[in-house]
Design a protein around this motif. Structure first.
Motif: not given
Length: 403
Positions: A136-142, A244-246, A248-255, A292-297
């Motif tokens: 789901l998170t990679v979908a937001n990157v690719v 935003f997708g990147l 999500m990927v980081v947040g999902n893995l940390v979670g 851009a930074v806020t969207i990533t966070l």
């Protein structure tokens, strides 16, 4: 991690693409059908409500067949819905296609979460769930940025045609890689509903609605916010969605990593920080770099809550996890529908495209309050096992529960 998790991640990739790609294409869809941006936002709300309704319905139907076969049937429904959206002659038909596709969403992730958790050792359950949600998170990157680019250059109908093709790939992956697990034995609707007698299950679902709703309040209207407020070109929306997708990927893995170690502290930190960042987005949206930074966070903090919230539901409803797991996925999307609707209201009221960020901040802050309340109730009932029921048997609470 078992190879079957890859198949679940492939299916999640397709579902994640169709769920989120509409956010980058709202202006194009609205212009094509001659509707306003808030009206086009119903494509987000309608999808989310379809997940809410479809999650329990499809999960109950799925108790009659094997989990693998049910996952395959859900992907078939997903394919049909996206094809209907791709050929929709009017807005109402496209909305119907979105709802059809959404019916598969909640049950897929709900049943998939149970399957993923059963494939690994108990101490790796949250990690396995996170692995599935990685699709789901990679979908937001690719998938989402690519779909947005295709929609802006070749037309949004082409995007939904490609999403349907992703569904075909996901269906093939499930058929090939997911083991043919036996149909759950002795599962009855009354048995599954018993999990909802647990106040902790209900609190976790409420946290899901409010916490993830905070994310969607801002992200649903990201495209017009970034073009009209931040001053980005339309084509830049694609790369902002990548950020935003990147996140999500980081947040999902940390979670997924820390949910097995410190579940509640992780929720405190992620929900509290999410509320602050969303409030600040009303200011940072006026600056390209800060936006851009806020969207990533927002992506990182929002998805850091997904594995712990899903695991908490599975833990608290351990006696009958399938329906509770699927309903919690519906809760994520109920939050999406609520926040998209509230965001549309404040925009239509003339408060501007940044106003939904305040809505998101309030929702995330409310989720934090519920997390604190949930932990307090858990500590209070730690010595009273008869007060908490999951499935058909009490949870053993003789000793304090540590997360």
């Amino acid at each position: 991690m078992p190879l079957a998790l890859l198949a679940l991640a492939i299916g999640a990739f397709g579902i994640g693409t169709t769920e989120f790609v509409i956010m980058g294409l709202l202006p194009e869809v609205a212009g094509d059908f001659g509707v306003s941006i808030p009206t086009a936002g119903f494509l987000v709300t309608g999808y989310a409500l379809g997940v809410v309704l479809g999650a329990p319905l499809m999960t109950v139907l799925g108790t009659k067949i094997s989990r693998k076969r049910m996952l395959m049937l859900l992907m078939g429904l997903f394919i049909a819905g996206n094809l209907l959206s791709a050929v929709a002659p009017v807005f109402g038909v496209m909305l119907a296609g979105r709802v059809v596709a959404s019916l598969a969403h909640g049950a897929f992730f709900g049943i998939g979460s149970v399957v993923a958790a059963e494939l690994v050792a108990p101490e790796k359950k949250a990690g396995a769930i996170a692995m599935m949600f990685t699709g789901l998170t990679v979908a937001n990157v690719v998938g989402v940025p690519l779909g947005t680019f295709v929609g802006q250059t070749l037309g949004w109908r082409m995007t939904f045609g490609l999403v349907a093709a992703l569904g075909v790939i996901g269906l093939a992956g499930i058929a090939k890689l997911v083991p043919d697990l036996p149909k759950p034995e002795g599962v009855r609707l009354r048995h599954e509903l018993a999990a909802f007698r647990n106040v902790q299950v209900l609190l976790a679902m409420a946290m899901t609605v409010l916490g993830f709703g905070g994310v969607f309040a801002a992200v649903t209207y990201l495209a017009p916010m970034m073009t009209d407020v931040a001053g980005y070109a339309d084509t830049s929306v694609t790369w902002l969605l990548v950020l935003f997708g990147l996140g999500m990927v980081v947040g999902n893995l940390v979670g997924g990593k820390f949910a097995d170690r410190a579940l509640m502290p992780l929720l405190y930190i992620s929900l509290g920080a999410l509320a602050v960042v969303l409030a600040l987005f009303t200011l940072t949206a006026h600056n390209k770099i800060a936006a851009a930074v806020t969207i990533t966070l927002i992506g990182a903090l929002g998805f850091a809550t997904v594995p712990p919230l899903q695991k908490r539901v599975l833990d608290q409803a351990s006696g009958a996890p399938t329906l509770a797991s699927a309903v919690n996925i519906g809760a994520f999307n109920l939050g999406n529908a609520l926040s998209a609707w509230l965001g549309g209201i404040v925009i239509a009221a003339g408060l501007g495209y940044t106003a939904p960020n305040w809505v998101g901040a309030v929702l995330a802050g409310s989720a934090l309050v519920l997390a604190i309340l949930s932990a307090a109730l858990e500590r209070r009932s730690a010595g009273a096992p008869s007060l908490i029921v999951t499935g058909t048997a009490p949870v053993e609470q003789a000793t304090p529960v540590h997360h």
